[in-house]
Design a protein around this motif. Structure first.
Motif, mmCIF file in Angstrom:
data_model
loop_
_atom_site.group_PDB
_atom_site.id
_atom_site.type_symbol
_atom_site.label_atom_id
_atom_site.label_comp_id
_atom_site.label_asym_id
_atom_site.label_seq_id
_atom_site.Cartn_x
_atom_site.Cartn_y
_atom_site.Cartn_z
ATOM 1 N N VAL A 91 120.202 0.983 -22.945
ATOM 2 C CA VAL A 91 119.621 0.233 -24.259
ATOM 3 C C VAL A 91 119.011 1.191 -25.083
ATOM 4 N N GLY A 92 119.182 1.168 -26.276
ATOM 5 C CA GLY A 92 118.836 1.970 -27.429
ATOM 6 C C GLY A 92 118.277 0.958 -28.320
ATOM 7 N N ALA A 93 117.207 1.485 -29.218
ATOM 8 C CA ALA A 93 116.544 0.560 -30.201
ATOM 9 C C ALA A 93 116.834 1.144 -31.607
ATOM 10 N N VAL A 94 117.160 0.211 -32.602
ATOM 11 C CA VAL A 94 117.659 0.764 -34.018
ATOM 12 C C VAL A 94 116.528 0.069 -34.759
ATOM 13 N N LEU A 95 115.538 0.768 -35.480
ATOM 14 C CA LEU A 95 114.529 0.542 -36.710
ATOM 15 C C LEU A 95 115.272 0.550 -37.866
ATOM 16 N N LEU A 96 115.164 -0.643 -38.253
ATOM 17 C CA LEU A 96 115.875 -0.822 -39.718
ATOM 18 C C LEU A 96 114.672 -0.321 -40.658
ATOM 19 N N ALA A 97 114.691 0.731 -41.225
ATOM 20 C CA ALA A 97 113.549 0.932 -42.097
ATOM 21 C C ALA A 97 114.094 1.843 -43.523
ATOM 22 N N GLY A 98 115.244 0.924 -44.011
ATOM 23 C CA GLY A 98 115.816 1.753 -45.189
ATOM 24 C C GLY A 98 115.550 0.764 -46.384
ATOM 25 N N GLY A 99 114.896 -0.278 -46.228
ATOM 26 C CA GLY A 99 114.546 -1.107 -47.295
ATOM 27 C C GLY A 99 113.306 -0.768 -48.145
ATOM 28 N N MET A 100 113.611 -1.001 -49.372
ATOM 29 C CA MET A 100 112.396 -0.701 -50.250
ATOM 30 C C MET A 100 111.017 -1.264 -50.295
ATOM 31 N N GLY A 101 111.016 -2.514 -49.698
ATOM 32 C CA GLY A 101 109.659 -3.134 -49.511
ATOM 33 C C GLY A 101 108.934 -3.373 -50.662
ATOM 34 N N THR A 148 117.323 5.155 -42.519
ATOM 35 C CA THR A 148 116.269 5.407 -43.694
ATOM 36 C C THR A 148 117.213 5.216 -44.935
ATOM 37 N N SER A 149 117.011 5.317 -46.054
ATOM 38 C CA SER A 149 117.630 5.552 -47.100
ATOM 39 C C SER A 149 117.519 6.673 -47.953
ATOM 40 N N ASP A 150 118.367 6.909 -49.100
ATOM 41 C CA ASP A 150 118.235 7.923 -49.769
ATOM 42 C C ASP A 150 116.628 7.953 -50.607
ATOM 43 N N LYS A 151 116.288 6.819 -50.797
ATOM 44 C CA LYS A 151 114.826 6.378 -51.324
ATOM 45 C C LYS A 151 113.751 7.006 -50.359
ATOM 46 N N GLU A 179 124.053 3.492 -46.835
ATOM 47 C CA GLU A 179 124.488 3.887 -48.030
ATOM 48 C C GLU A 179 123.718 3.113 -49.048
ATOM 49 N N MET A 180 124.205 3.652 -50.403
ATOM 50 C CA MET A 180 123.351 2.880 -51.603
ATOM 51 C C MET A 180 124.462 2.031 -52.164
ATOM 52 N N ALA A 181 123.868 1.161 -53.212
ATOM 53 C CA ALA A 181 124.948 0.532 -54.035
ATOM 54 C C ALA A 181 124.012 0.256 -55.250
ATOM 55 N N PRO A 182 125.078 0.297 -56.327
ATOM 56 C CA PRO A 182 124.650 0.072 -57.794
ATOM 57 C C PRO A 182 123.740 -1.218 -57.961
ATOM 58 N N ALA A 183 122.633 -0.990 -58.951
ATOM 59 C CA ALA A 183 121.876 -2.172 -59.194
ATOM 60 C C ALA A 183 121.915 -2.584 -60.732
ATOM 61 N N SER A 184 122.218 -3.879 -60.974
ATOM 62 C CA SER A 184 122.512 -4.354 -62.360
ATOM 63 C C SER A 184 121.478 -5.148 -63.008
ATOM 64 N N SER A 199 121.089 3.723 -61.328
ATOM 65 C CA SER A 199 120.146 2.965 -60.445
ATOM 66 C C SER A 199 120.902 2.671 -59.447
ATOM 67 N N THR A 200 120.300 3.196 -58.164
ATOM 68 C CA THR A 200 121.111 2.449 -56.960
ATOM 69 C C THR A 200 120.012 2.017 -56.077
ATOM 70 N N SER A 201 120.233 0.921 -55.007
ATOM 71 C CA SER A 201 119.396 0.771 -54.064
ATOM 72 C C SER A 201 120.146 0.636 -52.774
ATOM 73 N N PRO A 202 119.264 0.746 -51.573
ATOM 74 C CA PRO A 202 119.882 0.555 -50.259
ATOM 75 C C PRO A 202 120.645 -0.640 -50.326
ATOM 76 N N ASN A 203 122.028 -0.628 -49.655
ATOM 77 C CA ASN A 203 122.736 -1.705 -49.627
ATOM 78 C C ASN A 203 122.471 -3.021 -48.632
ATOM 79 N N GLY A 204 121.308 -3.067 -48.158
ATOM 80 C CA GLY A 204 121.142 -3.918 -47.490
ATOM 81 C C GLY A 204 121.013 -3.541 -45.875
ATOM 82 N N ASN A 205 120.713 -4.385 -45.001
ATOM 83 C CA ASN A 205 120.605 -3.858 -43.648
ATOM 84 C C ASN A 205 121.831 -4.071 -42.727
#
Ligand code: UTP
Length: 408
Positions: A91-101, A148-151, A179-184, A199-205
């Motif tokens: 069992v491994g654990a994956v912490l989703l911490a790429g969001g911008m909050g 994490t994300s680029d940000k 990954e990142m995705a463009p924001a519009s 302008s890019t933002s994290p592409n969701g979890n």
């Protein structure tokens, strides 16, 4: 990609404005911008036009959750199976911490937020303390993979290192970036963050497993014998991670996935609920829940769509492998997006000013052949921090921590 190629690509995508400042840029900035144009998939912006048809839902029917009463009866059996599975390193654990909050409003990664009152208690620390309970119980380090994300990558890695991973053994912590995705804007024109940067933002979890794979972290996990991944959000400070009873229940029921769920506190509470969609497990978002579904009853006369997900899922790695290259639906989310105005000034908007494009982990459930919705006690396991005050906030989470005897 050279300038002419970029012009062509942007013309086709209706995004020529991206090169408006090109002549003013240094050679290095020009190169950076052309490389970003080359890398960016502008086709996601088409989803603004096709959103309704693309995300149409199938036939929704109820999916019964395993309720607390049943779990209590089988607790010893489930726990034993879970502990054995963890002890074997499966069992491994994956912490989703790429969001911008963005709703919390802090510029730092959300996990760095200090929720302490008399001492410092960071969100990351709370999560690691919870995972340590399982490490102690099973005498086994559970590998922790942090997305994490680029940000926020550098800030997250440095913070955890500086705090010595809050006592977690660093050999068992690995990072990967999403990954990142463009924001519009609302018309689908991509915003610029700098004159040389789209302008890019994290592409969701939802892309977590394919990103984990791109970084080679998934392959390493599999080589190490990890067969199950428990994915969880950064913001629930009462989160039980690699919970042996949950792991055991999913394994014993021979399911491809499991989802921790709580009983909704009101029929219209803003959480996704578990269901079957065209006979396969699925999660329907609160805004997709019609009045008819909200009031529907199951065969026992109980509300049929009453178990909300808390972003804590267990996935069988073999099944994740099978769906790794499948495209998940794209969700268009209204957000506050910092941008450059026509005069080239940087603007940090006070209210939402455009769209981000995200894939969501909840849509992975529909790709699984089976999923066990597993009920947990809301007040013991669900204290999300989304906002600074009010509902799902630092305040409400502090109150719940106190109720659970956690000193802050
Ligand atoms: P949220 O849906 O709360 O999104 O994420 P958010 O972007 O962090 O917050 P707001 O909406 O801007 O306030 C739920 C979980 O998914 C992770 C978050 O870090 C959190 O753990 N997430 C979200 C990612 O890892 N990547 C993303 O692109 C989005």
């Amino acid at each position: 990609m050279n300038y002419e190629q970029a012009v062509r690509k942007l013309k086709e995508a209706g995004q020529e404005h991206i090169l408006s400042y090109y002549e003013e840029l240094s050679e290095e900035q020009k190169e950076m911008l052309l490389a970003q144009v080359d890398m960016t998939d502008f086709s996601i912006l088409n989803s603004l036009k096709n959103q309704k048809e693309e995300n149409a839902k199938g036939k929704i029917t109820p999916l019964a959750a395993m309720q607390i009463s049943e779990i209590k009866e089988k607790e010893a059996e489930f726990k034993a199976i879970g502990i054995e599975t963890i002890k074997k390193g499966k069992v491994g654990a994956v912490l989703l911490a790429g969001g911008m909050g963005t709703r919390l409003g802090s510029d730092d990664p959300k996990g760095m937020y200090n929720i302490g009152i008399t001492k410092q208690v960071y969100i990351f620390q709370r999560l690691i303390e919870n995972l340590m309970d399982v490490v102690k119980l099973t005498d086994t380090w559970v590998p922790l993979y942090v997305m994490t994300s680029d940000k926020n990558h550098n800030a997250t890695v440095n913070f955890l290192k500086e705090h010595d991973y809050f006592g977690y053994k660093s050999d068992y912590v690995a990072f990967f970036m999403q990954e990142m995705a463009p924001a519009s804007d609302y018309e689908g024109k991509v915003y610029m963050e700098e004159k040389w940067k789209i302008s890019t933002s994290p592409n969701g979890n939802g892309g977590w497993f394919s990103s984990m794979y791109k970084w080679g972290v998934a392959q390493k996990a599999m080589a190490d014998g990890v067969e199950w991944l428990n994915v969880f959000a950064v913001d629930n400070v009462l989160q039980r991670i690699a919970d042996p009873c949950f792991v055991g229940a999913v394994v014993a029921n021979n399911c491809a996935a499991g989802a921790k769920v709580v009983r909704k506190c009101a029929p219209d509470e803003k959480v996704g609920v578990v269901c079957l969609e065209d006979g396969r497990p699925s999660i329907i978002e609160y805004y997709e829940l019609t009045d008819e579904l909200m009031n529907a009853k199951d065969e026992n006369g109980d509300p049929a769509y009453y178990f909300g997900v808390i972003l804590n899922y267990l996935f069988k790695v073999d099944d994740l492998e099978k769906i790794r290259e499948r495209n998940l639906p794209l969700h268009i989310v209204e957000k506050k997006i910092p941008y450059l105005n026509e005069k080239g000034e940087k603007i940090k908007p006070e209210k939402p000013n455009g769209y981000k494009f995200e894939q969501l982990v909840l849509d992975m459930i529909h790709e699984m052949d089976s999923c066990l919705p597993y009920e947990v006690e809301r007040n013991k396991e669900f204290a999300p921090i989304k906002n600074a005050t009010g509902v799902d906030s630092v305040e409400s989470a502090r109150k719940l921590c106190k109720e659970n005897g956690i000193e802050l």
